[in-house]
Scaffold this motif. Structure first.
Motif, mmCIF file in Angstrom:
data_model
loop_
_atom_site.group_PDB
_atom_site.id
_atom_site.type_symbol
_atom_site.label_atom_id
_atom_site.label_comp_id
_atom_site.label_asym_id
_atom_site.label_seq_id
_atom_site.Cartn_x
_atom_site.Cartn_y
_atom_site.Cartn_z
ATOM 1 N N ALA A 28 15.162 15.026 -0.874
ATOM 2 C CA ALA A 28 15.768 13.908 -1.596
ATOM 3 C C ALA A 28 15.874 12.708 -0.666
ATOM 4 O O ALA A 28 16.636 12.735 0.311
ATOM 5 N N ASP A 29 15.119 11.650 -0.975
ATOM 6 C CA ASP A 29 15.131 10.421 -0.186
ATOM 7 C C ASP A 29 16.001 9.395 -0.918
ATOM 8 O O ASP A 29 15.542 8.678 -1.808
ATOM 9 N N SER A 30 17.290 9.342 -0.507
ATOM 10 C CA SER A 30 18.234 8.466 -1.199
ATOM 11 C C SER A 30 18.037 7.001 -0.849
ATOM 12 O O SER A 30 18.554 6.132 -1.549
ATOM 13 N N ILE A 31 17.313 6.726 0.229
ATOM 14 C CA ILE A 31 17.070 5.328 0.620
ATOM 15 C C ILE A 31 16.007 4.709 -0.294
ATOM 16 O O ILE A 31 16.170 3.611 -0.830
ATOM 17 N N ASN A 32 14.904 5.428 -0.478
ATOM 18 C CA ASN A 32 13.820 4.946 -1.345
ATOM 19 C C ASN A 32 13.940 5.444 -2.776
ATOM 20 O O ASN A 32 13.060 5.160 -3.601
ATOM 21 N N LEU A 43 3.238 14.926 -4.862
ATOM 22 C CA LEU A 43 4.146 15.245 -5.964
ATOM 23 C C LEU A 43 5.480 14.571 -5.677
ATOM 24 O O LEU A 43 6.459 15.200 -5.288
ATOM 25 N N THR A 44 5.483 13.262 -5.877
ATOM 26 C CA THR A 44 6.652 12.433 -5.573
ATOM 27 C C THR A 44 7.074 11.678 -6.823
ATOM 28 O O THR A 44 6.239 11.149 -7.554
ATOM 29 N N PHE A 45 8.392 11.645 -7.058
ATOM 30 C CA PHE A 45 8.954 10.955 -8.220
ATOM 31 C C PHE A 45 9.931 9.890 -7.732
ATOM 32 O O PHE A 45 10.699 10.124 -6.794
ATOM 33 N N THR A 46 9.918 8.742 -8.392
ATOM 34 C CA THR A 46 10.838 7.653 -8.058
ATOM 35 C C THR A 46 11.734 7.371 -9.244
ATOM 36 O O THR A 46 11.252 7.255 -10.384
ATOM 37 N N PHE A 47 13.061 7.255 -8.967
ATOM 38 C CA PHE A 47 14.042 7.047 -10.027
ATOM 39 C C PHE A 47 14.974 5.893 -9.656
ATOM 40 O O PHE A 47 14.848 5.292 -8.580
#
Length: 561
Positions: A28-32, A43-47
């Motif tokens: 979990a990348d909370s910065i990006n 397999l990357t998702f952006t929210f």
């Protein structure tokens, strides 16, 4: 239009997963604001928001929810929707299972939002009066139950002109934080739960806790907003939950409703012409929240365990599609109140303009007036041009009527001469006398000469157009009251002239053919008077009938003109 916001919350590994030897498959990348599955960059998702295991309940609320509560006091509907696999932490995040002695740090979204709402009501108490009602429903095996009614009554879903409604739903007036939480606790205690292999207290139903906030202001700007807090039952696989009997049936109905919800989300993303809200009661209840009149936040809860990776990826894709949904939130204001408010605002602006102009010592022409003047000038130019066209066509019509009269006179003469020729021809046939045929030929020549003179008179373009016969100074301003009548007259005149010209051309062609036929008959009579006489007679009769039909058509057109 606003896009649905989506937040992802990753819960920690639980004891059962640690005992199984599961490892973390989620980064979990909370910065990006990104989720990477199994350290696979492909397999990357952006929210909109990503909350890792280190984020507290307070951080989740303050980052993703707190600003939505403020929209309620502007008159917008707000929905917060928790979705995810069973046991992924939805109920914990929403705080549906709140208890009075719960640790402050463990409070979920619902109790924090309630506290926020009543703090805001207290701050605005001098500006407006508030009325707040609470309701709590449960959707269990495709049946809607009222969790605040004494006997857990079964309810039906209806639609009125403003959207979805539930007749007979219990709505309790609440005045403070405590009374509202009492409704939440009362309803949660009656909610259907059960143990599965995935969760000891698995929610076996979907539930919606709703606060209806009515705001009455002194200036008449009254609004009514609904705050929907939705805790969905978790999606599950019977193989993992090991559910049987009644639990298995519950799981089937849960998955059926979530499948319908997924289909609706997909249809909204693809902007399909038909959205199948009626496939499930769940999608009907959430109709305004998805693609409707609401500001919506979806909180997708996921497990980080590699054992649940398939379900986690499915949830992430589900949430990623929801990002593409566009809602149309509007302020929920009484229509009459909204109209009064708009008119009052417009009147206030006009008064300010008048005061400003009086202060400057002159009255300037407002932009609206300039626009109207320009439009009026354009219309006047258009009517002037239309008047010229009308005059031209009226002149042309008069000339054509004169030509039609000449054609009619020539046609009558031709008809009389044809009758005489017919009698002479029949007598010549009986007598079989070549001299008679020579006389007929001379008469045909005279008829042809007269016919040619008539044609010359008819074909002459002797009319004068309006633009050639009229100076600019002679053109008067058009009368605006007769604009529509003039345009209609022009169009009718044009159509009638077209029909008249067409008939005149057809008539001239028929007369020309008649003359040619008569000339041919005379030659035939001269060289072989006894051959094909019956055939020639039939052709003459047929030609006369066509001529008579054209005469009738011409009379009809002249009557219309």
């Amino acid at each position: 239009m606003d896009s649905i916001r989506v937040a992802i919350r990753v819960r920690p590994l639980v004891k059962s997963e640690l005992d199984r030897g599961c490892s973390n498959c989620i980064l979990a990348d909370s910065i990006n604001q990104q989720i990477i599955v199994n350290n696979n960059a492909n397999l990357t998702f952006t929210f909109n928001y990503v909350f890792s295991t280190e984020h507290s309940q307070r951080q989740v609320y303050e980052s993703a929810v707190e600003d939505l509560v403020q929209k309620l006091f502007s008159g917008y509907n707000v929905t917060i929707l928790a979705y995810g696999q069973t046991g992924s932490g939805k109920t914990h995040s929403m705080g549906t299972n709140f208890v009075d002695d719960e640790n402050e740090d463990e409070k979920g979204i619902i109790p924090r939002a309630i506290q926020n709402i009543f703090n805001e009501v207290q701050n605005k108490s001098g500006e407006a009066k508030f009325s707040i009602k609470a309701s709590f429903i449960e959707l269990y095996q495709e049946q809607v139950y009222d969790l605040l009614s004494p006997n857990r009554a079964t309810l039906d879903i209806r639609e009125d002109g403003r959207g979805i409604c539930i007749p007979g739903l219990t709505e309790i007036c609440v005045t403070d934080f405590s009374s509202t939480l009492q409704c939440l606790v009362q309803g949660s205690s009656g909610r259907a739960t059960g143990a599965t292999a995935m969760n000891a207290q698995s929610s076996r139903s979907h539930c919606i806790f709703t606060l209806t906030i009515s705001q009455m202001q002194e200036n008449g700007n009254n609004t009514t907003a609904k705050f929907h807090l939705v805790d969905l039952a978790g999606s599950e696989r019977s193989k993992k939950t090991k559910a049987t009997g009644e639990r298995f049936k519950e799981g089937v109905n849960i998955n059926k409703g979530l499948l319908s919800l997924g289909n609706v989300i997909t249809s909204l993303c693809e902007k399909s012409a038909h959205i199948s809200y009626r496939d499930s009661k769940l999608t009907r209840l959430l109709q305004d929240s998805l693609g409707g009149n609401s500001v919506t936040l979806m909180i997708a809860c996921i497990s980080p365990a590699d054992y649940n990776m398939d379900e986690t990826v499915s949830t992430l894709r589900y949430a990623n599609r929801a990002l593409q949904i566009k809602n149309k939130p509007v302020i929920n204001q009484d229509p009459i109140t909204a109209q009064i408010s708009a008119l009052s605002k417009e009147n206030h602006e006009l008064k300010l303009k008048i005061v400003a102009m009086e202060t400057n010592g002159f009255v300037s022409c407002p932009p609206e007036h300039i626009t109207l003047q320009k439009a009026n000038k354009d219309l006047q130019e258009k009517m002037r041009a239309m008047s010229q066209v009308l005059s031209e066509y009226m002149t042309q019509s008069a000339s054509l009527n004169m030509k039609a009269l000449l054609a009619e006179t020539g046609r009558d003469t031709m008809k009389k001469n044809l009758e005489e020729l017919k009698l002479d021809f029949e007598n010549a046939l009986k007598c079989n006398n070549l001299e008679e045929f020579h006389n007929i030929k001379q008469k045909i020549g005279s008829i042809m000469d007269e016919h040619n003179r008539t044609e010359v008179e008819i074909s002459g373009d002797d009319y004068v157009t309006a633009t050639e016969d009229m100076d600019d100074d002679d053109v008067s301003e058009p009368d605006n009251e007769t604009d529509q009548t003039k345009e209609q007259m022009v169009m009718e005149t044009i159509q009638l002239n077209r029909e008249l010209n067409k008939l005149n051309k057809e008539l001239a062609m028929k007369e020309h053919l008649a003359a040619k036929l008569i000339e041919s008959v005379s030659h035939i009579g001269e060289y072989c008077p006894e051959e094909n006489t019956e055939e020639l007679k039939n052709k003459l009769e047929q030609l006369k009938q066509e001529r008579d039909q054209l005469e009738e058509a011409l009379k009809v057109v002249r009557t219309k003109a």
